[in-house]
Write a protein that holds these residues in place. Structure first.
Motif, PDB file in Angstrom:
ATOM      1  N   SER A 124       0.844  -1.189   0.000  1.00  8.91           N
ATOM      2  CA  SER A 124       0.000   0.000   0.000  1.00  8.91           C
ATOM      3  C   SER A 124       0.883   1.244   0.000  1.00  8.91           C
ATOM      4  O   SER A 124       1.942   1.265   0.629  1.00  8.91           O
ATOM      5  CB  SER A 124      -0.904   0.001   1.219  1.00  8.91           C
TER       6      SER A 124
ATOM      7  N   PRO B   6       2.387   4.900   0.872  1.00  8.62           N
ATOM      8  CA  PRO B   6       2.457   5.555   2.181  1.00  8.62           C
ATOM      9  C   PRO B   6       1.321   6.562   2.336  1.00  8.62           C
ATOM     10  O   PRO B   6       0.885   7.176   1.371  1.00  8.62           O
ATOM     11  CB  PRO B   6       3.823   6.256   2.159  1.00  8.62           C
ATOM     12  N   GLU B   7       0.862   6.694   3.561  1.00  9.89           N
ATOM     13  CA  GLU B   7      -0.239   7.608   3.835  1.00  9.89           C
ATOM     14  C   GLU B   7       0.219   9.048   3.588  1.00  9.89           C
ATOM     15  O   GLU B   7       1.381   9.376   3.797  1.00  9.89           O
ATOM     16  CB  GLU B   7      -0.668   7.444   5.302  1.00  9.89           C
ATOM     17  N   THR B   8      -0.699   9.876   3.151  1.00 11.01           N
ATOM     18  CA  THR B   8      -0.323  11.266   2.878  1.00 11.01           C
ATOM     19  C   THR B   8      -0.018  11.994   4.190  1.00 11.01           C
ATOM     20  O   THR B   8      -0.481  11.601   5.263  1.00 11.01           O
ATOM     21  CB  THR B   8      -1.465  12.003   2.164  1.00 11.01           C
ATOM     22  N   ASP B   9       0.747  13.077   4.042  1.00  8.08           N
ATOM     23  CA  ASP B   9       1.100  13.869   5.223  1.00  8.08           C
ATOM     24  C   ASP B   9      -0.145  14.391   5.929  1.00  8.08           C
ATOM     25  O   ASP B   9      -0.213  14.416   7.161  1.00  8.08           O
ATOM     26  CB  ASP B   9       1.979  15.053   4.798  1.00  8.08           C
ATOM     27  N   ASP B  10      -1.130  14.820   5.136  1.00  4.23           N
ATOM     28  CA  ASP B  10      -2.349  15.384   5.740  1.00  4.23           C
ATOM     29  C   ASP B  10      -3.043  14.363   6.635  1.00  4.23           C
ATOM     30  O   ASP B  10      -3.456  14.672   7.747  1.00  4.23           O
ATOM     31  CB  ASP B  10      -3.309  15.858   4.638  1.00  4.23           C
ATOM     32  N   LYS B  11      -3.179  13.135   6.114  1.00  4.19           N
ATOM     33  CA  LYS B  11      -3.871  12.099   6.902  1.00  4.19           C
ATOM     34  C   LYS B  11      -3.065  11.753   8.153  1.00  4.19           C
ATOM     35  O   LYS B  11      -3.625  11.546   9.232  1.00  4.19           O
ATOM     36  CB  LYS B  11      -4.096  10.855   6.045  1.00  4.19           C
ATOM     37  N   LEU B  12      -1.743  11.666   7.970  1.00  2.00           N
ATOM     38  CA  LEU B  12      -0.906  11.355   9.133  1.00  2.00           C
ATOM     39  C   LEU B  12      -1.006  12.458  10.185  1.00  2.00           C
ATOM     40  O   LEU B  12      -1.081  12.178  11.382  1.00  2.00           O
ATOM     41  CB  LEU B  12       0.551  11.172   8.695  1.00  2.00           C
TER      42      LEU B  12
ATOM     43  N   ARG C 203      -4.113  12.089  12.212  1.00  2.00           N
ATOM     44  CA  ARG C 203      -3.971  11.004  13.194  1.00  2.00           C
ATOM     45  C   ARG C 203      -3.031  11.420  14.326  1.00  2.00           C
ATOM     46  O   ARG C 203      -3.248  11.078  15.488  1.00  2.00           O
ATOM     47  CB  ARG C 203      -3.449   9.743  12.496  1.00  2.00           C
TER      48      ARG C 203
ATOM     49  N   ALA D 237       1.218   6.913  13.796  1.00  4.55           N
ATOM     50  CA  ALA D 237       1.185   7.901  12.705  1.00  4.55           C
ATOM     51  C   ALA D 237       2.383   8.844  12.833  1.00  4.55           C
ATOM     52  O   ALA D 237       3.015   9.206  11.829  1.00  4.55           O
ATOM     53  CB  ALA D 237      -0.115   8.693  12.753  1.00  4.55           C
TER      54      ALA D 237
ATOM     55  N   GLN E 122       9.189   8.682   7.240  1.00  6.02           N
ATOM     56  CA  GLN E 122       9.122   9.174   5.854  1.00  6.02           C
ATOM     57  C   GLN E 122      10.015  10.400   5.644  1.00  6.02           C
ATOM     58  O   GLN E 122      10.532  10.610   4.550  1.00  6.02           O
ATOM     59  CB  GLN E 122       7.678   9.556   5.510  1.00  6.02           C
TER      60      GLN E 122
END
Lengths: 201, 209
Positions: free
Chosen positions: B9, B11-17, B20, B28, B35
């Motif tokens: 998958s 990596p999660e975006t900075d905004d979503k991290l 969290r 997170a 990252q």
């Protein structure tokens, strides 16, 4: 095409192999100065990439992440770890060096015993079966160690052990890094015996 | 075989991290740290020339991020640019405090700097070991304002918009400083290879005795 027109169509540090037109090619063949300047730029670009490549694996040491995680937990009021019940923190007021020394010795005793239990098929017999995560705290119960009782005073010490200690618990370790130390939280029962371990990587 | 199951998958975006992280999610925070930390460490290391200083800078950058009033505004730029900007300020503070900068600060006038050097030497050996070392020295010897833009844009491949956020200047300034910095690098490397040519710059214009 003159020199000015050539550089207007050739952005700085652009790869001349990509998208250079026929007119630009012809200019380069006729103008030694522009050709030399373009070669210099290409060489500098390749050199800077090489410098970056040499440093590509560099990063902050693992202890920085450990410190930041501790700061995050403190900032958010999260306990340092999540044992079955709240530990008796009064015990931690004892000299930490004593606890750390004891934990390393006890942990080493557990881990050194494990190779003898490796089955012929290479599976760490008794280890795999015995290794179970404790709650969701990331702790791994040590083989043959007693569970922490519901009313037992638990304590935790942070130690640094050889990364090879992770192998004895059935965890995968990059052979190139096996010599490097790794930080671990060791959960101690009221009797001072190590019960579980959590590696910080 | 289920190909989707085999695909890692993204990596999660900075905004979503960040969302969290603000809700107290330690993993997170760790994911964002993993990252971003290496690039910030390398930037600080190139700028300061000191590994302990670079380590301190990385730690301070992420401690700042923990604060509610950290000042990050997504409207003004990406998290990457913001983090580099914090790192830059910390490096400068470190340099001012310790004077351990790897290069002497120079008060060169941007307009007075030479254009990109034109030289017959293609600098072909820049990708070889000695060439890389020479180029690294040349980068470290750049005046700070040029060094930081080369490190960000050429070594860390930060885009111009993020570099502008980090440096607190317009994108046009990033471009012009980068152009000047590359010219200085080529000049420096050409001088190292051809000292006699470099001496031409020291040719006296009049005799005083």
């Amino acid at each position: 095409m003159n020199c000015q027109e050539f550089w207007n169509t050739m952005p700085e540090f652009a790869d001349p192999r990509l998208g250079i037109g026929q007119a630009a090619h012809e200019h380069l063949e006729q103008c030694a100065a522009c050709a030399a300047r373009l070669r210099s730029q290409s060489a500098l670009k390749a050199g800077l990439r090489a410098v970056a490549g040499q440093m590509s694996q560099a990063g902050a040491p693992a202890r920085v992440e450990s410190r930041l995680r501790a700061a995050f937990r403190e900032h958010n009021g999260i306990p340092a770890y999540a044992p079955a019940r709240a530990p008796n923190w009064n015990l931690l007021r004892r000299p930490m060096l004593t606890w750390a020394t004891a934990a390393v010795i006890v942990l080493a005793m557990f881990l050194v015993r494990q190779p003898a239990q490796i089955a012929a098929d290479g599976e760490p017999d008794g280890v795999t079966a015995g290794v179970t995560a404790v709650a969701n705290s990331g702790f791994i119960a040590l083989p043959d160690a007693a569970e922490i009782g519901p009313n037992e005073d638990a304590n935790m010490v942070r130690v640094e052990v050889p990364r090879s200690a992770m192998i004895a618990l059935g965890l995968e370790v990059n052979p190139d890094q096996a010599w490097q130390p790794v930080q671990a939280d060791v959960m101690l029962g009221a009797d001072g015996m190590a019960r579980a371990v959590r590696f910080l990587e | 075989m289920n190909e989707r199951a085999m695909t890692p998958s993204p990596p999660e975006t900075d905004d979503k991290l960040l969302i969290r992280i603000r809700s107290g999610d330690e993993e997170a925070f760790a994911a964002l740290y993993r990252q971003r930390q290496a690039a910030i460490y390398r930037f600080a290391l190139h700028m300061s020339g000191s590994m302990p200083a670079a380590e301190d800078v990385v730690q301070e950058v992420f401690l700042v991020l923990l604060r509610e009033d950290c000042g990050f505004d997504p409207e003004r730029g990406t998290l990457s640019g913001y983090l580099f900007g914090i790192a830059r300020k910390l490096v400068l503070r470190h340099v001012e405090r310790g004077r351990s900068d790897v290069a002497l600060e120079s008060e060169l006038d941007e307009a007075a700097l030479p254009e990109l050097a034109v030289n017959d030497d293609p600098l072909a050996e820049l990708t070889e070991r000695e060439g890389i070392a020479a180029l690294r020295r040349a980068v470290q010897a750049l005046p700070r304002r040029y060094r930081e833009v080369v490190i960000l844009c050429d070594l860390e491949e930060v885009d111009y918009a993020d570099a502008a956020v980090a440096l607190g200047c317009p994108i046009g300034t990033v471009r012009s400083r980068l152009h000047r910095a590359r010219g200085l690098l080529l000049d420096k490397l050409n001088q190292e290879r051809n000292p006699r040519q470099a001496m031409r710059g020291l040719r006296p214009v009049r005799c005083l005795t």
